[in-house]
Design an enzyme around this catalytic site. Structure first.
Site, PDB file in Angstrom:
ATOM      1  N   ARG A 234      -9.862   2.284   2.531  1.00  0.00           N
ATOM      2  CA  ARG A 234      -8.705   2.291   2.627  1.00  0.00           C
ATOM      3  C   ARG A 234      -8.073   2.551   3.625  1.00  0.00           C
ATOM      4  NH1 ARG A 234      -9.512   2.937  -1.899  1.00  0.00           N
ATOM      5  NH2 ARG A 234      -9.650   4.410  -3.793  1.00  0.00           N
ATOM      6  N   ASP A 258      -5.939  -5.079   3.077  1.00  0.00           N
ATOM      7  CA  ASP A 258      -5.765  -4.959   1.746  1.00  0.00           C
ATOM      8  C   ASP A 258      -5.535  -3.820   1.418  1.00  0.00           C
ATOM      9  OD1 ASP A 258      -5.439  -5.965  -1.272  1.00  0.00           O
ATOM     10  OD2 ASP A 258      -7.122  -4.275  -1.281  1.00  0.00           O
ATOM     11  N   GLU A 263       0.332   2.658   3.172  1.00  0.00           N
ATOM     12  CA  GLU A 263       0.303   1.990   2.453  1.00  0.00           C
ATOM     13  C   GLU A 263       1.171   2.153   0.386  1.00  0.00           C
ATOM     14  OE1 GLU A 263      -3.232   1.345   0.465  1.00  0.00           O
ATOM     15  OE2 GLU A 263      -2.746   1.603  -0.772  1.00  0.00           O
ATOM     16  N   HIS A 295      -2.995  -3.859  -2.013  1.00  0.00           N
ATOM     17  CA  HIS A 295      -4.346  -3.230  -2.758  1.00  0.00           C
ATOM     18  C   HIS A 295      -4.287  -4.142  -3.843  1.00  0.00           C
ATOM     19  CE1 HIS A 295      -5.948   1.122  -2.470  1.00  0.00           C
ATOM     20  NE2 HIS A 295      -6.089   0.026  -3.663  1.00  0.00           N
TER      21      HIS A 295
HETATM   22  P1  NAI Z   1     -19.506   3.441  -3.368  1.00  0.00           P
HETATM   23  O1  NAI Z   1     -19.882   4.794  -3.591  1.00  0.00           O
HETATM   24  O2  NAI Z   1     -20.249   2.859  -4.218  1.00  0.00           O
HETATM   25  O3  NAI Z   1     -20.197   3.242  -1.340  1.00  0.00           O
HETATM   26  C1  NAI Z   1     -19.710   3.390  -0.889  1.00  0.00           C
HETATM   27  C2  NAI Z   1     -20.466   3.482   0.492  1.00  0.00           C
HETATM   28  O4  NAI Z   1     -20.717   3.819   2.124  1.00  0.00           O
HETATM   29  C3  NAI Z   1     -22.341   4.365   0.242  1.00  0.00           C
HETATM   30  O5  NAI Z   1     -22.966   3.923   0.361  1.00  0.00           O
HETATM   31  C4  NAI Z   1     -21.883   5.222   1.544  1.00  0.00           C
HETATM   32  O6  NAI Z   1     -23.275   6.313   2.064  1.00  0.00           O
HETATM   33  C5  NAI Z   1     -21.698   5.196   2.253  1.00  0.00           C
HETATM   34  N1  NAI Z   1     -20.892   5.366   3.676  1.00  0.00           N
HETATM   35  C6  NAI Z   1     -20.212   7.172   3.292  1.00  0.00           C
HETATM   36  N2  NAI Z   1     -19.843   7.396   4.106  1.00  0.00           N
HETATM   37  C7  NAI Z   1     -19.963   6.381   5.251  1.00  0.00           C
HETATM   38  C8  NAI Z   1     -19.660   6.653   6.528  1.00  0.00           C
HETATM   39  N3  NAI Z   1     -18.638   6.922   7.395  1.00  0.00           N
HETATM   40  N4  NAI Z   1     -20.089   4.935   7.705  1.00  0.00           N
HETATM   41  C9  NAI Z   1     -20.595   4.092   6.386  1.00  0.00           C
HETATM   42  N5  NAI Z   1     -21.158   4.550   5.610  1.00  0.00           N
HETATM   43  C10 NAI Z   1     -20.687   5.253   5.145  1.00  0.00           C
HETATM   44  O7  NAI Z   1     -18.165   2.664  -3.236  1.00  0.00           O
HETATM   45  P2  NAI Z   1     -17.916   1.324  -3.378  1.00  0.00           P
HETATM   46  O8  NAI Z   1     -17.190   1.021  -4.912  1.00  0.00           O
HETATM   47  O9  NAI Z   1     -18.648   0.382  -2.635  1.00  0.00           O
HETATM   48  O10 NAI Z   1     -16.389   1.013  -2.650  1.00  0.00           O
HETATM   49  C11 NAI Z   1     -15.984   1.483  -1.350  1.00  0.00           C
HETATM   50  C12 NAI Z   1     -14.637   1.506  -1.103  1.00  0.00           C
HETATM   51  O11 NAI Z   1     -14.323   0.423  -1.506  1.00  0.00           O
HETATM   52  C13 NAI Z   1     -14.419   2.668  -1.871  1.00  0.00           C
HETATM   53  O12 NAI Z   1     -14.500   4.013  -1.234  1.00  0.00           O
HETATM   54  C14 NAI Z   1     -12.619   2.446  -1.992  1.00  0.00           C
HETATM   55  O13 NAI Z   1     -12.278   3.014  -0.582  1.00  0.00           O
HETATM   56  C15 NAI Z   1     -12.811   1.159  -2.122  1.00  0.00           C
HETATM   57  N6  NAI Z   1     -12.118   0.263  -3.167  1.00  0.00           N
HETATM   58  C16 NAI Z   1     -11.345  -0.575  -3.078  1.00  0.00           C
HETATM   59  C17 NAI Z   1     -10.785  -1.170  -4.194  1.00  0.00           C
HETATM   60  C18 NAI Z   1      -9.282  -2.302  -3.654  1.00  0.00           C
HETATM   61  O14 NAI Z   1      -8.786  -2.457  -4.651  1.00  0.00           O
HETATM   62  N7  NAI Z   1      -9.157  -2.331  -1.771  1.00  0.00           N
HETATM   63  C19 NAI Z   1     -11.181  -0.858  -5.045  1.00  0.00           C
HETATM   64  C20 NAI Z   1     -12.100  -0.110  -5.451  1.00  0.00           C
HETATM   65  C21 NAI Z   1     -12.393   0.799  -4.290  1.00  0.00           C
END
Ligand code: NAI
Length: 334
Positions: A234, A258, A263, A295
């Site tokens: 993000r 990305d 954005e 994105h």
């Molecule tokens: P997820 O929920 O499986 O994993 C997120 C991880 O971040 C968790 O293990 C959590 O404990 C950890 N976390 C929370 N706060 C943190 C912090 N301050 N420092 C370090 N780690 C922390 O989520 P997933 O599916 O892996 O997605 C991650 C991110 O990717 C989403 O939050 C979303 O913002 C982004 N995303 C981007 C996309 C794109 O098209 N560019 C598409 C899908 C997701």
């Protein structure tokens, strides 16, 4: 059930229609992004289907609730754009698509890393002009490099595993460590150790009040000189101004994005006939060592299919009054 679907593109409609088996839900498509002003389009539909850059603040959600809407169905994973406390107060349920293809995003992040490192984007342009010179295209072996993964959830873990298989040393930070990381030789460390040791840092944590501007002037100053920073998570995780200063000084050697803080005013639209007013974004585009995609990390056929199918399942679960397995509530913000 009647569902308004805001901010849709033709590809969204294709995948949502395909997943809407037997036309169970009446999908009312709008090009407009959702915000306080466009909320009036909701009418009497009980559900609104929204996306990443829709503005779901208190005012916009209030406008939805006042028209009788009771469900916000996000067709994305992140929910940082929704005021969950306001939703709770207004009696609006919020559901999301927790996982649609973590591979899509992890693979895109890897693509950005490799493209930026080996300057494939520049080579592509050069060759089209008959310029076969290699000067300026020097990269580095990923093998043996230290990679820092911030957030080892679904996406971060896939990227970590892939980079470990390429011979990278993987360091990771996550408040909730996952023992799987150690199985392929990765190690959890605190953030300062990532800043200090990583040649490549890739962000995969959600945007929360705690993670806002995680990469800022102070953290950048602690990084290795010439570090590669990758953000597919993000935009708000990165202080854009601080990153620009670090690119100018050489402290950041490569930047792949990305996602971008501002954005919402740019991405997903064809603005090629307009003058883009965002000076920071325009400046970023001038750096040869910056690679930006709009994105699109999630944008694979598998991911769009999964998003559409889970969104339909979320809508049906709500319509049937049963439990909402993909509900996000305000206590997720703690
Ligand atoms: P997820 O929920 O499986 O994993 C997120 C991880 O971040 C968790 O293990 C959590 O404990 C950890 N976390 C929370 N706060 C943190 C912090 N301050 N420092 C370090 N780690 C922390 O989520 P997933 O599916 O892996 O997605 C991650 C991110 O990717 C989403 O939050 C979303 O913002 C982004 N995303 C981007 C996309 C794109 O098209 N560019 C598409 C899908 C997701």
């Amino acid at each position: 059930m009647r569902v308004t679907v805001f901010g849709t593109k033709p590809y969204d409609r294709t995948f949502l229609d395909a997943a809407n088996v037997a036309g169970r839900h009446k999908l009312l498509y709008f090009d407009e992004r959702f915000n306080e002003r466009t909320a009036v389009l909701q009418g009497d539909a009980p559900a609104a289907c929204l996306f990443v850059n829709d503005t779901c603040d208190d005012d916009a959600l209030t406008a939805l609730a006042q028209q009788g809407c009771r469900l916000v169905a996000l067709r994305c994973a992140g929910f940082n754009n929704v005021d969950l406390r306001a939703a709770q107060r207004l009696g609006l349920k919020v559901v999301h698509v927790p996982a649609y293809s973590p591979f899509a995003v992890a693979e895109h992040a890897l693509g950005l890393i490799l493209c930026l490192n080996r300057k494939i984007h520049r080579a592509y342009n050069r060759l089209r002009e008959g310029n076969f010179a290699l000067h300026g295209l020097l990269g580095f072996d990923m093998h043996g490099r230290t990679v820092g993964i911030v957030g080892t959830g679904k996406i971060g873990m896939i990227l970590a595993r892939t980079l470990a298989a390429m011979g990278c040393r993987v360091l990771a930070y996550d408040p909730y460590p996952n023992p799987q990381l150690m199985q392929f030789g990765g190690a959890y460390v605190e953030l300062p150790e990532i800043w200090k040791s990583a040649d490549v840092i890739s962000l995969h944590c959600p945007l929360t009040p705690q993670s806002h501007h995680l990469v800022n002037a102070a953290s950048i100053a602690r990084m290795k000189r010439g570090v590669m920073l990758v953000n597919t998570s993000r935009g708000g995780l990165v202080d854009t101004e601080a990153v620009i200063q670090a690119l100018k000084s050489g402290q950041i050697g490569h930047l792949a994005l990305d996602v971008y803080e501002q954005e919402a005013d740019l991405f997903f639209e064809n603005l090629s006939d307009t003058i883009i007013q965002d000076d920071q974004f325009q400046l970023l585009l001038t750096f040869p060592n910056v690679l930006i995609t709009g994105h699109q990390a999630y944008f694979t056929a598998q991911a769009l299919t999964n998003i559409a199918e889970t969104t339909m399942a979320n809508l049906t679960a709500f319509e049937q009054g049963g439990p909402l397995p993909n509900e996000v509530t305000a206590d997720r913000l703690k």
